[in-house]
Design a protein around this motif. Structure first.
Motif, PDB file in Angstrom:
ATOM      1  N   LEU A  10      41.099  40.093  52.388  1.00  0.00           N
ATOM      2  CA  LEU A  10      40.065  41.064  51.616  1.00  0.00           C
ATOM      3  C   LEU A  10      38.866  41.071  52.497  1.00  0.00           C
ATOM      4  O   LEU A  10      38.223  42.102  52.813  1.00  0.00           O
ATOM      5  N   GLY A  11      38.398  39.973  53.067  1.00  0.00           N
ATOM      6  CA  GLY A  11      37.086  39.834  53.807  1.00  0.00           C
ATOM      7  C   GLY A  11      37.303  40.755  55.176  1.00  0.00           C
ATOM      8  O   GLY A  11      36.345  41.328  55.581  1.00  0.00           O
ATOM      9  N   ASP A  12      38.552  40.722  55.807  1.00  0.00           N
ATOM     10  CA  ASP A  12      38.854  41.496  57.036  1.00  0.00           C
ATOM     11  C   ASP A  12      38.707  42.892  56.852  1.00  0.00           C
ATOM     12  O   ASP A  12      38.002  43.598  57.579  1.00  0.00           O
ATOM     13  N   VAL A  13      39.217  43.394  55.962  1.00  0.00           N
ATOM     14  CA  VAL A  13      39.265  44.632  55.348  1.00  0.00           C
ATOM     15  C   VAL A  13      37.828  45.288  54.895  1.00  0.00           C
ATOM     16  O   VAL A  13      37.363  45.997  55.232  1.00  0.00           O
ATOM     17  N   LYS A  14      37.045  44.173  54.248  1.00  0.00           N
ATOM     18  CA  LYS A  14      35.598  44.620  53.806  1.00  0.00           C
ATOM     19  C   LYS A  14      34.873  44.875  54.985  1.00  0.00           C
ATOM     20  O   LYS A  14      34.039  45.527  55.222  1.00  0.00           O
ATOM     21  N   THR A  15      35.110  43.890  56.140  1.00  0.00           N
ATOM     22  CA  THR A  15      34.117  44.192  57.227  1.00  0.00           C
ATOM     23  C   THR A  15      34.348  45.390  58.098  1.00  0.00           C
ATOM     24  O   THR A  15      33.551  46.140  58.110  1.00  0.00           O
ATOM     25  N   GLU A  16      35.772  45.731  58.063  1.00  0.00           N
ATOM     26  CA  GLU A  16      36.002  47.062  58.537  1.00  0.00           C
ATOM     27  C   GLU A  16      35.769  48.287  57.777  1.00  0.00           C
ATOM     28  O   GLU A  16      35.328  49.365  58.623  1.00  0.00           O
ATOM     29  N   VAL A  17      35.518  48.311  56.487  1.00  0.00           N
ATOM     30  CA  VAL A  17      35.258  49.271  55.668  1.00  0.00           C
ATOM     31  C   VAL A  17      33.715  49.388  55.800  1.00  0.00           C
ATOM     32  O   VAL A  17      33.203  50.632  56.111  1.00  0.00           O
ATOM     33  N   ARG A  18      32.808  48.270  55.697  1.00  0.00           N
ATOM     34  CA  ARG A  18      31.421  48.538  55.987  1.00  0.00           C
ATOM     35  C   ARG A  18      31.183  49.166  57.263  1.00  0.00           C
ATOM     36  O   ARG A  18      30.209  49.808  57.488  1.00  0.00           O
ATOM     37  N   THR A  19      31.855  48.415  58.487  1.00  0.00           N
ATOM     38  CA  THR A  19      31.545  49.173  59.705  1.00  0.00           C
ATOM     39  C   THR A  19      31.953  50.604  59.898  1.00  0.00           C
ATOM     40  O   THR A  19      31.120  51.483  60.156  1.00  0.00           O
ATOM     41  N   LEU A  20      32.973  51.102  59.142  1.00  0.00           N
ATOM     42  CA  LEU A  20      33.400  52.615  59.138  1.00  0.00           C
ATOM     43  C   LEU A  20      32.362  53.392  58.350  1.00  0.00           C
ATOM     44  O   LEU A  20      31.993  54.627  58.939  1.00  0.00           O
ATOM     45  N   ILE A  21      31.655  52.795  57.543  1.00  0.00           N
ATOM     46  CA  ILE A  21      30.756  53.652  56.453  1.00  0.00           C
ATOM     47  C   ILE A  21      29.293  53.353  56.717  1.00  0.00           C
ATOM     48  O   ILE A  21      28.364  53.970  56.199  1.00  0.00           O
ATOM     49  N   GLY A  22      29.253  52.462  58.022  1.00  0.00           N
ATOM     50  CA  GLY A  22      27.810  52.329  58.607  1.00  0.00           C
ATOM     51  C   GLY A  22      27.022  51.538  57.621  1.00  0.00           C
ATOM     52  O   GLY A  22      25.844  51.757  57.501  1.00  0.00           O
ATOM     53  N   ASP A  23      27.575  50.559  57.009  1.00  0.00           N
ATOM     54  CA  ASP A  23      27.103  49.731  56.140  1.00  0.00           C
ATOM     55  C   ASP A  23      27.078  48.260  56.517  1.00  0.00           C
ATOM     56  O   ASP A  23      27.487  47.464  55.510  1.00  0.00           O
ATOM     57  N   VAL A  24      26.809  47.763  57.578  1.00  0.00           N
ATOM     58  CA  VAL A  24      26.812  46.451  58.152  1.00  0.00           C
ATOM     59  C   VAL A  24      25.780  45.721  57.401  1.00  0.00           C
ATOM     60  O   VAL A  24      24.803  46.116  57.318  1.00  0.00           O
ATOM     61  N   GLU A  25      26.262  44.725  56.715  1.00  0.00           N
ATOM     62  CA  GLU A  25      25.416  43.737  55.952  1.00  0.00           C
ATOM     63  C   GLU A  25      24.157  43.261  56.465  1.00  0.00           C
ATOM     64  O   GLU A  25      23.192  43.338  56.025  1.00  0.00           O
ATOM     65  N   SER A  26      24.254  43.128  57.937  1.00  0.00           N
ATOM     66  CA  SER A  26      22.936  42.663  58.563  1.00  0.00           C
ATOM     67  C   SER A  26      21.898  43.995  58.874  1.00  0.00           C
ATOM     68  O   SER A  26      20.873  43.455  59.041  1.00  0.00           O
ATOM     69  N   LEU A  27      22.409  45.053  58.635  1.00  0.00           N
ATOM     70  CA  LEU A  27      21.465  46.271  58.992  1.00  0.00           C
ATOM     71  C   LEU A  27      20.973  46.979  57.456  1.00  0.00           C
ATOM     72  O   LEU A  27      19.823  47.089  57.306  1.00  0.00           O
TER      73      LEU A  27
END
Length: 202
Positions: A10-27
Motif C-alpha cells: 500500500l505504501g509503494d502505491v501511495k507514494t506513486e499516486v501522490r507523485t502522479l497527482i503532484g501531492d508529495v507529502e513533503s511539499l
C-alpha cells in the motif's frame, strides 16, 4: 541476470499516486492518507471488477427461502442448483420484475429450480424454490482492505500490473469535489488504466 519483480505494498502505491497527482507529502497535502488509501482500495476492487481475477465459487446453504451471499463480494456472475447428493447445474439469471411478470405467485412455487434472482442485494433466490439441496455461485470476491503501508497488494493482481493501480486511484481522487477536482484528467487516467489492463482480462 533476471530481474525479480517484488510485490507492491500500500505504501509503494501511495507514494506513486501522490507523485502522479503532484501531492508529495513533503511539499503539499491536498488529500489525506485516508483518502489515498480509500482510492487505492477502490482501484484494487475496480481491477477485479474488470478482469474477473478474483472469481471464485462457493456453495451456499439455504436460510428460509433464500441463500445468503458471502459478505465480501463484488458481483455474482452465475448461480446454480446442486441437489442433495447430486451435481451442480448452472441456471438462467432472472430478475424480480421478470419473475413477477411471468407469475405473481412465483415466490411460493416449489420444485426443481430453472432460474436464479439476486434478491435484496445480499441473497440469491432460486425459482422454483427447491425443498432441498444447495446453491452454487460463481462470484467476484471482494479483496481484503489495505490499511497499513506495509500491507501487500493482493497477489491475484500480477506484479507487473500492480504499479498501474496508481492511475485508477488518481482518477478516484481527482473526482472528489473541491479545488483539486479535475474530471478530465480523472477520465484520462481511468481510460489509461483500462487500456493497460485489458490484456489481463479473463
Amino acid at each position: 541476470m533476471a530481474v525479480v519483480l517484488t510485490n507492491y505494498t500500500l505504501g509503494d502505491v501511495k507514494t506513486e499516486v501522490r507523485t502522479l497527482i503532484g501531492d508529495v507529502e513533503s511539499l503539499s497535502l491536498s488529500w489525506s492518507n485516508e483518502s489515498v488509501n480509500a482510492a487505492i482500495n477502490w482501484a484494487v476492487e475496480h481491477y477485479f471488477r474488470i478482469t474477473g481475477k478474483s472469481y471464485t465459487e462457493a456453495e451456499l446453504t439455504k436460510s428460509g427461502t433464500t441463500f445468503p451471499l458471502p459478505n465480501s463480494y463484488i458481483y455474482v456472475k452465475r448461480a446454480g442448483y446442486k441437489p442433495s447428493g447430486g451435481t451442480n447445474t448452472w441456471l438462467l439469471q432472472s430478475t424480480i420484475d421478470q419473475e413477477t411478470n411471468k407469475n405473481p405467485d412465483w415466490q411460493t412455487l416449489v420444485g426443481t429450480p430453472k432460474r436464479w434472482v439476486l434478491f435484496d442485494g445480499n441473497k440469491v433466490r432460486l425459482t422454483p424454490n427447491p425443498s432441498t439441496g444447495t446453491c452454487v455461485i460463481g462470484y467476484a470476491e471482494e479483496p481484503v482492505s489495505l490499511v497499513t503501508d506495509a500491507d501487500p497488494i493482493d497477489t491475484r493482481i500480477p506484479v507487473p500490473y500492480q504499479r498501474f493501480l496508481k492511475y485508477a486511484a488518481a482518477s478516484w481522487l481527482l473526482q472528489i469535489d473541491g479545488d483539486t477536482q479535475d474530471m478530465q484528467t480523472a477520465a484520462n487516467y481511468l481510460a489509461m488504466f483500462s487500456e493497460i489492463i485489458k490484456d489481463d482480462i479473463l
